[in-house]
Each structure stands twice: as C-alpha cells, then as structure tokens.
Design an enzyme around this catalytic site. Sequence first.
Site, PDB file in Angstrom:
ATOM      1  N   ILE A   1       0.698  -1.269   0.023  1.00  0.00           N
ATOM      2  CA  ILE A   1       0.018  -0.053   0.021  1.00  0.00           C
ATOM      3  C   ILE A   1       0.841   1.155  -0.118  1.00  0.00           C
ATOM      4  CG2 ILE A   1      -1.532   1.413   1.376  1.00  0.00           C
ATOM      5  CD1 ILE A   1      -2.814  -1.291   2.251  1.00  0.00           C
ATOM      6  N   HIS A   2       2.071   1.046   0.795  1.00  0.00           N
ATOM      7  CA  HIS A   2       2.667   2.250   1.101  1.00  0.00           C
ATOM      8  C   HIS A   2       3.392   2.744  -0.223  1.00  0.00           C
ATOM      9  CE1 HIS A   2       5.739   4.977   3.205  1.00  0.00           C
ATOM     10  NE2 HIS A   2       6.706   4.103   2.361  1.00  0.00           N
TER      11      HIS A   2
END
Lengths: 313, 239
Positions: B188-189
């Site tokens: 996600i990051h």
Amino acid sequence: MFPPVPNPTTQPEAPRFGEKDLIRRSASTVTPPAERQTEVAKLIDVSKCIGCKACQSACIEWNDTHPAIETNTGIYENPHDLTPDMFTLMRFTEWENPETNNLEWLIRKDGCMHCEDPGCLKACPAPGAIVQYSNGIVDFVHENCIGCGYCIKGCPFNIPRISQVDHTAYKCTLCSDRVAVGQGPACAKACPTQAIVWGTKDEMKEWAADRVEDLKSRGFENAGLYDPPGVGGTHVMYVLHHADQPQLYSNLPENPRISPVVEAWKGVTKYAGLAVLGIAAATGFMHYLVAGPNRVSEEDEEAAERLTGEGRS
Amino acid sequence: MSIDVKANGNYEVGKDERVHPGKPVVVDRYTAGARINHWITATSLVLLALSGLALFHPSLFFLTGLFGGGQLTRIIHPWIGVILFFSFFGLFLRFWKANLWRRDDSDWLAHGRDVLAGHEERAPEVGKYNAGQKLVFWSMSALIIVLITSGVVIWDQYFSVFTTVEQKRWAVLVHSIAAIVAICVWIIHVYSAFWVRGTIRAMTRGSVTGGWAWRHHRKWLRDLVARTPHDKSGRTPAE
Ligand code: HEM
Ligand code: SF4
Ligand code: SF4
C-alpha cells in the site's frame, strides 16, 4: 526370543531403498513409488530394559558422535538431554505405584519415533532436508538442512536438536544406513535383554501382543502397545506396563499429534498469506488501470505560487 | 530532531521544512538524515520480506539464492531484522508527532472513496500526513514490534533456551502472519507513493513542488507559508 537379524555378508550389496522410495520429502512434492516397501519397526519393551545404556553406547559408536562429558547431578540420565551428538537417551523415572506400594523404576529409551505423519517434515522449509522412505524411516539430509529449527517446532516428541557446530538438525536415523544393507539398528543389536527388537511393523505388533499378554498375566493389567494413532502410528513403538499412563515414562505424550498451531502455520497461513499478498498487489494494479496516475496539475502549481506570493507580481 | 509544536500539542510544521518561492514553488519535506534513515529502513524491509518469504513457502525457496543459500538466508534474516528495528525506531522518533491522529483525519478517511477516485478536494485539507499515511505509520510501528518480539523467540541460534517449544510454535505463527500483513502495508505504501505522482522525490531529493503540497497537503503548505519569513521584498505571503 525374537530371532535377531543375522550378521551381514562380506559381499558388497546394493542399498535396498533410496531416492526412488521416498513417500514424503520436505518442502517438495514427490510421486510416491507404486509399491510401498514393507514397513519396518523397532519395538522397545520398557518392561525388559535394565537401564544398561548399551544402546546409547552402540548409537554413539555407530554414528561416530562425541557427546560432551557432563557433570553428575545425581540422576541417571547421561547426557541430561538429547543432543546433536546423542540421538537416543535412557530416561529414568522412579514411580511409586499407589496400587501396590511398589517402587517401580521406569526406564524409557527416548529418541525419534519415526512417525507415519512426521511433524518435523511438515514444518521443514528446506526442500529435501527431511525425507520419509516407504519403509517408514524418517531421515534428515544434512546437506539440504538450513538449521532453522522448524523441525523442533513441528515434532510432537521434542526430538530434533540443532548442532552448534555445523548448524544442521540431528536425530535418530533408525540406522537407515544399516537397514539399507539388511541390518537392524545398532541399538537393537547391542541390547542384551532384547528390550529392543527389530523387524517388520507387523512382526513387531505381533511380538508386542505376546509381550503384553505375558505382562498382563504378571499383574500389569494395563500393559499395552504404544503406537500412537494421532501421528498415524510410529515406526518405533513401546511396550509399556502402564500403557494407560504413558506420561509416567518421562512425559511420553498420551495422545501425540502435530500441534494445531503448527497445522495452522503450515496450512491455512500459507495459502491465505500468499492469496492476500496476490490480492494486495492485484488491487493496486487494478486501481492504477481504473484511476490512472494522480498528477499535480498546472492549476495546483499556480495556486501554490499565488499562496507564496510569487504569482501576484 | 526538533519540530514546532503549538500549544495544543499537535504537530504543525517541522523546522527543516521550508518553502522556496519560484516557478514552481519548491517545498523541503525531508532532511538528508531523514532520507538516509528512510532508505536504510526500506532496504532492510525489502531484504527481510525476500529472505522471510523464502522460508515461508516452498515455491519461494529459490529466493534463498539471493542471499547465498539457505543457511546464509537463515543466518542473515534476523540480523537484518535488528537493523530494521533500530532504523525504524529512528523514523519513529522523527515522525511520530506528525502522525498523531486528529479529528480531521477521521473525516478525511470517511472520504476515502473520493480520494481513491482522484477527488481529494472533497476531503478536508491535510497536514503533513493524511490519514492513510498515518495508518501506514502506526500499523508498521505495531507490526515491527510484533515481528521483532516473535522473531527473537524463533531465533534459535542464540535464544532457543529462553522459551518452550510451544511458545516458539505460537511465535512462528504470529511472525508469519505479521510478516504477511507488513508486506501488504508495504505494498500500500509503495503503491501510494507511485500513484500520487511527485511523491517519490520527497524521499530522493528531499523536496516536493508547491503544487504537490497544495494538492495533497494543503494545510501543511498553508502552515509553512504562514510561518515562513518572506522573500526579500518583505511582504507577508498569503495575507
Ligand atoms: C524485526 C526483526 C525480525 C527478526 C528478529 C526476525 C527473525 C526471524 C527468524 C529467526 C525467522 C526464522 C528463520 C530464521 O531463523 O532466519 C524468521 C522467519 C520469517 N520472517 Fe522474520 N524477523 C524479523 C522481521 C521480519 C520482517 C520485517 C519480515 C517481513 C516483512 C519478516 C518475515 C519473515 C517470514 C515471512 C519468515 C518465515 C516464516 C515462516 O516460515 O512461516 N521477518 N524471522
Ligand atoms: S518423532 Fe519427531 S523427529 Fe521423529 S519422525 Fe516424529 S516428528 Fe519427526
Ligand atoms: S533445521 Fe530442521 S526444519 Fe530447518 S531445514 Fe533443517 S531439518 Fe528442516
């Protein structure tokens, strides 16, 4: 007396089992051989053991290990636990039988049980570091072992030990090298009382049945065979005078099975884990396809310039 | 690292964060120290994920080749874990204040759909970090604590005598699940940094454009500008 394995010939012999007889191989899939070899077993008759440790000595000698010389702490176990250099250990329990008020000296030869469903093999992450032959022998292959210690977590009997020298796991091999040329394990050969006998699993069960009957006739009404079904049976079995209380014998587990925690770790966690990672990556990809990049526009830059006072001049 | 903290205890802007007027406006976001710290953490995390996944599933065992074989992978993984722990701790000290949760963050999160659809303007203005970034920060903090704790329990070479086999069984289960979650958070990051264009240079060059700050962290930009002693002309910006 159970007929002992005859002495070997002096002629070279081809090994009787090998790679082609694998029914399980850690972290790998194998096609099991079409025909399974006759299952072998070692039967340890606790009621006949005199605690002489000839088996331990034979094991050290055959496997050429060098267990450390430890200090005497007032108990008979020597060394004090299984080690990477001691694959089998006589464990001594003094138990006062409440029914007879007799002191009973319960001596159990501890070591790998060669489970039909081996937890060590299930836990092992290294392809081919643990193998199971169709005759039932579970063996560690040191050149494939990475020394992670997962087998220790997988084993319901607390057997494997990691060497601090070569950082690989060690345990009883059931003398796979001797068995491969038609011999029995060194411990069985050395045992002076036939407390350890060796043969096919069926023969051992039959022999055990006679022994159990004999023990019952001598007042051990709970005598029985220890061949725990929770691990699919074992290729090392015990005749116990108190088969109803295996824990008496230095905590021999009553109903051993691969821990549910290990099953969860090696089962659902792996599939769900890989699936979740795949989904996360795919979601990102899909989002990008649908939404496209989130770009800073000219207006954004201009707004920032206005804010900092530049755009006004 | 020192940061300006208003009376309410909330992070506003850091002392090394500066606005440079121009075309485009450039805003300093991360000091060289913070960037080095970040990339050490990032490298360790990737190496940990690769070496860990190698043991996680047989189909990934080939990854041990990257580390010089199974034995070396087994040896090196926990040591990289130690580096990650201390390195992330550095990031934690730098960034925790800016990541404290505020009421606006919940509102912003409620507009998650809009944000994902590219309509960030419908969500409240954002300070240095948005709610998503804050969630990444706090979940990574928690996960790394879980990973180092469970990791030490299964670090048999040095610590095997301190725990029972049953405790190790739980630890390895917890470690593998936490690792999967951590890798998801990492995905996600990284995806966010890639999707939101102009973000990655914050961690490479240390600065972002004014437009980026205006679009994604408007409140942060406003606060910075309000604080900045203005250009040579002596005018206050944004009066
Ligand atoms: C923070 C400190 C960490 C320590 C001390 C640590 C330690 C360990 C140890 C000792 C093992 C067993 C294998 C071996 O001996 O090398 C292991 C396995 C593993 N680690 Fe870590 N680790 C840490 C962090 C991480 C991180 C951050 C990740 C992933 C992002 C990770 C992922 C894994 C995975 C996937 C496994 C394999 C688990 C399995 O076989 O199911 N670890 N770790
Ligand atoms: S007793 Fe332990 S080490 Fe031996 S086969 Fe069973 S699980 Fe493996
Ligand atoms: S230590 Fe045990 S589980 Fe790990 S690779 Fe060696 S045999 Fe397999």
